[in-house]
Design a protein around this motif. Structure first.
Motif, PDB file in Angstrom:
ATOM      1  N   PHE A   1      -9.556   6.014 -15.979  1.00  0.00           N
ATOM      2  CA  PHE A   1      -8.279   5.158 -16.882  1.00  0.00           C
ATOM      3  C   PHE A   1      -7.347   5.324 -16.139  1.00  0.00           C
ATOM      4  CE2 PHE A   1      -4.861   6.575 -19.151  1.00  0.00           C
ATOM      5  CZ  PHE A   1      -4.063   4.967 -19.840  1.00  0.00           C
ATOM      6  N   LEU A   2      -6.906   6.730 -15.543  1.00  0.00           N
ATOM      7  CA  LEU A   2      -5.843   7.080 -14.424  1.00  0.00           C
ATOM      8  C   LEU A   2      -5.492   6.424 -13.224  1.00  0.00           C
ATOM      9  CD1 LEU A   2      -2.880   8.175 -14.413  1.00  0.00           C
ATOM     10  CD2 LEU A   2      -4.238  10.010 -13.745  1.00  0.00           C
ATOM     11  N   GLY A   3      -6.969   6.122 -12.817  1.00  0.00           N
ATOM     12  CA  GLY A   3      -7.257   4.792 -11.437  1.00  0.00           C
ATOM     13  C   GLY A   3      -6.922   3.574 -11.560  1.00  0.00           C
ATOM     14  N   ASP A   4      -7.381   3.316 -12.897  1.00  0.00           N
ATOM     15  CA  ASP A   4      -7.051   2.014 -13.409  1.00  0.00           C
ATOM     16  C   ASP A   4      -5.742   1.155 -13.544  1.00  0.00           C
ATOM     17  OD1 ASP A   4      -8.143  -0.878 -14.855  1.00  0.00           O
ATOM     18  OD2 ASP A   4      -7.489  -0.589 -16.094  1.00  0.00           O
ATOM     19  N   ALA A   5      -5.453   2.138 -14.365  1.00  0.00           N
ATOM     20  CA  ALA A   5      -3.705   1.670 -14.003  1.00  0.00           C
ATOM     21  C   ALA A   5      -2.852   1.955 -12.800  1.00  0.00           C
ATOM     22  CB  ALA A   5      -2.927   2.967 -15.376  1.00  0.00           C
ATOM     23  N   MET A   6      -3.299   2.728 -11.940  1.00  0.00           N
ATOM     24  CA  MET A   6      -2.365   3.435 -10.167  1.00  0.00           C
ATOM     25  C   MET A   6      -2.996   1.650  -9.629  1.00  0.00           C
ATOM     26  SD  MET A   6      -0.469   5.784 -10.966  1.00  0.00           S
ATOM     27  CE  MET A   6      -0.190   4.964  -9.274  1.00  0.00           C
ATOM     28  N   LEU A   7      -3.912   1.335 -10.374  1.00  0.00           N
ATOM     29  CA  LEU A   7      -4.341  -0.052  -9.164  1.00  0.00           C
ATOM     30  C   LEU A   7      -4.030  -0.962  -9.803  1.00  0.00           C
ATOM     31  CD1 LEU A   7      -8.335   0.357  -8.819  1.00  0.00           C
ATOM     32  CD2 LEU A   7      -6.362  -0.201  -6.961  1.00  0.00           C
TER      33      LEU A   7
ATOM     34  N   VAL B   1      -8.258  -6.628  -9.139  1.00  0.00           N
ATOM     35  CA  VAL B   1      -9.173  -5.342  -9.514  1.00  0.00           C
ATOM     36  C   VAL B   1      -9.523  -6.130 -10.334  1.00  0.00           C
ATOM     37  CG1 VAL B   1      -7.313  -4.228  -9.034  1.00  0.00           C
ATOM     38  CG2 VAL B   1      -7.446  -5.880 -11.410  1.00  0.00           C
ATOM     39  N   SER B   2     -10.830  -7.185 -10.423  1.00  0.00           N
ATOM     40  CA  SER B   2     -11.789  -7.601 -11.178  1.00  0.00           C
ATOM     41  C   SER B   2     -13.733  -6.590 -10.210  1.00  0.00           C
ATOM     42  CB  SER B   2     -12.001  -9.016 -10.833  1.00  0.00           C
ATOM     43  OG  SER B   2     -12.954  -9.049  -9.058  1.00  0.00           O
ATOM     44  N   ARG B   3     -14.184  -5.952 -11.844  1.00  0.00           N
ATOM     45  CA  ARG B   3     -15.376  -5.288 -11.785  1.00  0.00           C
ATOM     46  C   ARG B   3     -16.159  -5.465 -10.198  1.00  0.00           C
ATOM     47  NH1 ARG B   3     -15.297  -0.991 -13.150  1.00  0.00           N
ATOM     48  NH2 ARG B   3     -13.807  -1.182 -14.074  1.00  0.00           N
ATOM     49  N   GLU B   4     -15.827  -7.362 -10.156  1.00  0.00           N
ATOM     50  CA  GLU B   4     -16.537  -7.509  -8.272  1.00  0.00           C
ATOM     51  C   GLU B   4     -16.106  -6.901  -7.722  1.00  0.00           C
ATOM     52  OE1 GLU B   4     -17.712 -11.255  -6.115  1.00  0.00           O
ATOM     53  OE2 GLU B   4     -16.723 -11.332  -8.032  1.00  0.00           O
TER      54      GLU B   4
ATOM     55  N   LEU C   1     -16.191   4.933 -10.250  1.00  0.00           N
ATOM     56  CA  LEU C   1     -15.971   5.843  -9.138  1.00  0.00           C
ATOM     57  C   LEU C   1     -14.826   5.754  -8.815  1.00  0.00           C
ATOM     58  CD1 LEU C   1     -19.977   7.060  -7.910  1.00  0.00           C
ATOM     59  CD2 LEU C   1     -18.014   8.290 -10.019  1.00  0.00           C
ATOM     60  N   PHE C   2     -14.655   4.614  -7.952  1.00  0.00           N
ATOM     61  CA  PHE C   2     -13.436   4.135  -7.261  1.00  0.00           C
ATOM     62  C   PHE C   2     -12.269   4.394  -8.455  1.00  0.00           C
ATOM     63  CE2 PHE C   2     -10.175   0.971  -5.000  1.00  0.00           C
ATOM     64  CZ  PHE C   2     -10.134   1.478  -3.806  1.00  0.00           C
ATOM     65  N   GLU C   3     -11.768   3.502  -9.279  1.00  0.00           N
ATOM     66  CA  GLU C   3     -11.012   4.130 -10.240  1.00  0.00           C
ATOM     67  C   GLU C   3     -11.079   5.684 -10.086  1.00  0.00           C
ATOM     68  OE1 GLU C   3     -10.635   0.040 -13.037  1.00  0.00           O
ATOM     69  OE2 GLU C   3     -12.619   1.544 -13.540  1.00  0.00           O
ATOM     70  N   ALA C   4     -11.989   6.422 -10.374  1.00  0.00           N
ATOM     71  CA  ALA C   4     -11.959   8.446 -10.692  1.00  0.00           C
ATOM     72  C   ALA C   4     -11.108   8.000  -9.631  1.00  0.00           C
ATOM     73  CB  ALA C   4     -12.994   8.554 -11.241  1.00  0.00           C
ATOM     74  N   LEU C   5     -11.893   7.678  -8.252  1.00  0.00           N
ATOM     75  CA  LEU C   5     -10.945   8.370  -7.379  1.00  0.00           C
ATOM     76  C   LEU C   5      -9.278   8.472  -6.571  1.00  0.00           C
ATOM     77  CD1 LEU C   5     -11.548  10.226  -4.365  1.00  0.00           C
ATOM     78  CD2 LEU C   5     -12.675   7.728  -3.602  1.00  0.00           C
ATOM     79  N   VAL C   6      -9.581   6.177  -7.184  1.00  0.00           N
ATOM     80  CA  VAL C   6      -7.535   6.631  -7.411  1.00  0.00           C
ATOM     81  C   VAL C   6      -6.810   7.730  -8.327  1.00  0.00           C
ATOM     82  CG1 VAL C   6      -6.291   4.797  -8.004  1.00  0.00           C
ATOM     83  CG2 VAL C   6      -7.938   4.619  -6.388  1.00  0.00           C
TER      84      VAL C   6
ATOM     85  N   GLN D   1      -3.870   0.574  -0.803  1.00  0.00           N
ATOM     86  CA  GLN D   1      -3.040  -0.684   0.556  1.00  0.00           C
ATOM     87  C   GLN D   1      -4.444  -1.355   1.391  1.00  0.00           C
ATOM     88  OE1 GLN D   1       0.905   1.127   1.324  1.00  0.00           O
ATOM     89  NE2 GLN D   1       1.789  -0.864   0.100  1.00  0.00           N
ATOM     90  N   GLU D   2      -4.874   0.669   1.963  1.00  0.00           N
ATOM     91  CA  GLU D   2      -5.273   0.466   3.334  1.00  0.00           C
ATOM     92  C   GLU D   2      -7.169  -0.018   2.644  1.00  0.00           C
ATOM     93  OE1 GLU D   2      -5.521   4.731   4.347  1.00  0.00           O
ATOM     94  OE2 GLU D   2      -4.092   4.036   5.279  1.00  0.00           O
ATOM     95  N   LYS D   3      -7.637   0.332   1.458  1.00  0.00           N
ATOM     96  CA  LYS D   3      -8.831  -0.081   1.005  1.00  0.00           C
ATOM     97  C   LYS D   3      -8.955  -1.327   0.579  1.00  0.00           C
ATOM     98  CE  LYS D   3     -10.604   3.828   2.949  1.00  0.00           C
ATOM     99  NZ  LYS D   3     -11.690   3.917   3.629  1.00  0.00           N
ATOM    100  N   VAL D   4      -7.660  -1.742  -0.354  1.00  0.00           N
ATOM    101  CA  VAL D   4      -7.988  -2.861  -1.526  1.00  0.00           C
ATOM    102  C   VAL D   4      -7.213  -3.990  -1.376  1.00  0.00           C
ATOM    103  CG1 VAL D   4      -7.405  -3.549  -3.947  1.00  0.00           C
ATOM    104  CG2 VAL D   4      -7.710  -1.301  -3.138  1.00  0.00           C
ATOM    105  N   ILE D   5      -4.885  -4.090  -0.573  1.00  0.00           N
ATOM    106  CA  ILE D   5      -5.088  -4.450  -0.486  1.00  0.00           C
ATOM    107  C   ILE D   5      -4.604  -5.538   1.400  1.00  0.00           C
ATOM    108  CG2 ILE D   5      -2.208  -5.462   0.391  1.00  0.00           C
ATOM    109  CD1 ILE D   5      -1.813  -3.733  -1.959  1.00  0.00           C
ATOM    110  N   VAL D   6      -5.163  -4.523   2.039  1.00  0.00           N
ATOM    111  CA  VAL D   6      -4.957  -5.411   3.634  1.00  0.00           C
ATOM    112  C   VAL D   6      -6.599  -5.644   3.462  1.00  0.00           C
ATOM    113  CG1 VAL D   6      -5.420  -4.233   5.625  1.00  0.00           C
ATOM    114  CG2 VAL D   6      -3.874  -3.769   4.518  1.00  0.00           C
TER     115      VAL D   6
END
Length: 249
Positions: free
Chosen positions: A64-70, A98-101, A133-138, A155-160
């Motif tokens: 939940f927290l990672g989803d908000a931060m993303l 931030v689509s599920r895909e 798991l990715f959201e939880a890691l964030v 930025q490194e894993k998503v934006i770039v």
């Protein structure tokens, strides 16, 4: 953290902790401070663990927290880099990023599921566990290392690797939503006829017939109604693509 406390934690780590610490360090490209947060981020609810306060010890709250931060960091990036975009445009672009895909692809690329603690066998995991798991890691990175490091990780894993505005503008994230919107604009009736379609298989399947103006345009089957409707919508889109999106001259 107090230097003596940190030294104590380091000395009290088990060999398994040492392996996990190395894994997390490689994944986030930084040194974690509180390894327990990351352990929680990789604990599935099937473990039925609770913390010292009697609360569930699994990744769902961190998800939940990672989803908000993303959402926050992606929104800020779009706000800064697309100054001409209005609220609706920015919201749509954020949803595509931030689509599920995309989140599932990110989780898979980091092999996060290889490190999850669970009583459920891997073959029975939902596809969405990779993104969860990715959201939880964030969320864990934010709690452990703070906002700036969390922002750098995103930025490194998503934006770039994923944020290309021109490509995103043409990306469809929900064929069902697109088709419904088109039908409503064109004053066309539409109906998803859903039925159980198990056959001789042990797994329950659902079949869908998509009718537009009382004519069957596409059929599909999947393990959930939602998936079957989306697949049928995608097939219908390609059948009607020239009408929905006439070629530009």
């Amino acid at each position: 953290m107090n230097i003596f406390k940190k030294l104590f934690l380091n000395k009290s780590r088990t060999p398994e902790d040492g392996i996990f610490l190395k894994t997390i360090t490689e994944i986030i490209n930084d040194n974690p401070i509180n390894l327990e947060i990351y352990k929680r981020a990789f604990t599935h609810r099937s473990m039925n663990k609770i913390d010292e306060n009697g609360r569930a010890h699994n990744y769902e709250r961190l998800e939940f927290l990672g989803d908000a931060m993303l959402g926050l960091i992606i929104a800020a990036h779009l706000f800064e880099t697309v100054p001409t975009g209005d609220e609706g445009y920015l919201t749509k672009m954020r949803s595509k990023i931030v689509s599920r895909e995309n989140l599932n692809a990110l989780g898979k690329s980091l092999h996060l599921v290889d490190h999850v603690k669970s009583k459920v066998v891997a073959s029975q995991f939902s596809e969405n566990i990779h993104g969860n798991l990715f959201e939880a890691l964030v969320g864990a990175i934010y709690l452990d290392l703070g906002y700036q490091r969390c922002k750098t990780f995103i930025q490194e894993k998503v934006i770039v690797p994923y944020v290309d505005i021109e490509k995103l503008e043409g990306k469809i994230i929900s064929y069902k939503s697109l088709l419904i919107e088109w039908c409503q604009k064109q004053k066309k009736s539409f109906f998803y006829e859903v039925f159980e379609d198990t056959g001789n298989e042990a797994v329950k399947y659902f079949g869908v017939k998509l009718k537009i103006d009382n004519e069957i345009v596409a059929r599909a089957r999947a393990t959930s109604k939602k998936k079957a409707e989306e697949i049928a919508s995608k097939r219908a889109y390609f059948v009607l693509q020239d009408i929905i999106e006439p070629p530009s001259h």
